[in-house]
Design a protein around this motif. Structure first.
Motif, short mmCIF file in Angstrom:
data_model
loop_
_atom_site.label_atom_id
_atom_site.label_comp_id
_atom_site.label_asym_id
_atom_site.label_seq_id
_atom_site.Cartn_x
_atom_site.Cartn_y
_atom_site.Cartn_z
N ASP A 155 0.82 -1.21 0.00
CA ASP A 155 0.00 0.00 0.00
C ASP A 155 0.86 1.27 0.00
O ASP A 155 1.78 1.41 0.81
N PHE A 156 0.52 2.16 -0.93
CA PHE A 156 1.20 3.46 -1.01
C PHE A 156 0.44 4.44 -0.12
O PHE A 156 -0.78 4.58 -0.24
N PRO A 157 1.13 5.14 0.78
CA PRO A 157 0.43 6.05 1.71
C PRO A 157 -0.39 7.10 0.96
O PRO A 157 0.06 7.69 -0.02
N GLY A 158 -1.61 7.32 1.42
CA GLY A 158 -2.47 8.35 0.86
C GLY A 158 -3.29 7.91 -0.34
O GLY A 158 -4.07 8.70 -0.88
N LEU A 159 -3.13 6.65 -0.79
CA LEU A 159 -3.90 6.14 -1.92
C LEU A 159 -4.85 5.03 -1.47
O LEU A 159 -4.61 4.36 -0.46
N THR A 160 -5.91 4.82 -2.24
CA THR A 160 -6.76 3.64 -1.98
C THR A 160 -6.06 2.39 -2.49
O THR A 160 -6.41 1.27 -2.09
N ASN A 161 -5.09 2.56 -3.40
CA ASN A 161 -4.28 1.48 -3.96
C ASN A 161 -5.07 0.48 -4.81
O ASN A 161 -4.62 -0.64 -5.05
N GLN A 162 -6.25 0.90 -5.29
CA GLN A 162 -7.02 0.02 -6.16
C GLN A 162 -7.96 0.83 -7.05
O GLN A 162 -8.40 1.92 -6.68
N PHE A 163 -8.25 0.27 -8.21
CA PHE A 163 -9.15 0.89 -9.17
C PHE A 163 -9.79 -0.22 -10.01
O PHE A 163 -9.13 -1.17 -10.41
N SER A 164 -11.10 -0.12 -10.25
CA SER A 164 -11.78 -1.10 -11.10
C SER A 164 -12.85 -0.39 -11.92
O SER A 164 -13.42 0.60 -11.48
#
Length: 227
Positions: A155-164
């Motif tokens: 996980d990258f800090p500050g991101l949801t770390n996912q997209f669909s």
């Protein structure tokens, strides 16, 4: 007496061809097989293998990451054909489960992995073919859609770390289908899928927004049942 002889001779001359004609045996009429008729509706199963690339381009940074895609395909097909002489026109739709996935180093953040999945593929296509009796050569093309996912690990800090999202584009391909009986045929085909582009909002898989574009090459085999 001479008149009687002449009449008898004339009768014999007339009757001989008639009797001979009665001895002629009629030959049976031979009918030529018109060949396999591809007209009608069908449903079937299809499976195969797909590979390609999910490209992510940072809308502000311009950073490009190409994530490879590889995996199996399995699904169902429904369609119909109309045959005119040797030419076959058809409409076919399919929906395929996809196991295509891959991972690569994120270009803008080398300490992280950019991962991509295509969960399903679907299409609605026209078909144009040339029939050689029970063998059909065809080209196909039309609308395509697919379900795609992207994630960042760890996980990258500050991101949801996912997209669909659901991607919509086009597909084209070619193949061969062989009738093994009046009710069943088998086929093999190649398909190219350009699934268009979707925008991953800022804060999902990158700090800024990104444009995601999947491309897929698929080789499929299948069996169709006519009804």
């Amino acid at each position: 007496m001479s008149k009687f002889v002449l009449m008898a001779a004339a009768f014999a001359a007339f009757a001989a061809p008639v009797a001979a004609a009665d001895l002629i045996i009629d030959e049976p009429i031979a009918y030529t097989d018109a060949g396999f008729d591809w007209s009608g509706f069908y449903a079937g199963l299809a499976g195969g293998y797909g590979s390609g690339t999910a490209r992510s381009v940072g809308d502000v940074s311009g950073s490009i990451t190409d994530t490879p895609l590889n995996g199996g395909l399995l699904g169902v097909t429904l369609g119909g054909n109309v045959q005119y002489d040797a030419f076959v026109l058809g409409l076919e739709g399919d929906i395929l489960w996809s196991g295509m996935a891959g991972s690569t180093t994120c270009t803008a953040a080398p300490a992280y992995s950019c991962n991509a999945n295509v969960d399903w593929l679907g299409s609605l296509r026209g078909r144009v073919g040339y029939a050689m009796d029970s063998v059909l050569l065809f080209a196909t093309g039309g609308l395509a859609a697919g379900g795609g996912r992207g994630t960042i690990t760890p996980d990258f800090p500050g991101l949801t770390n996912q997209f669909s999202d659901t991607f919509i584009g086009w597909t084209a391909g070619a193949g061969v289908e062989v009738a093994v009986s009046d009710a069943m045929s088998v086929k093999a085909e190649y398909s190219y899928y350009n699934l268009g582009s979707r925008t991953a909002p800022a804060g999902t898989i990158a700090t800024g927004s990104s444009t995601v574009s999947p491309i897929v090459h698929a080789v499929k085999v299948g069996v169709n049942f006519r009804f």
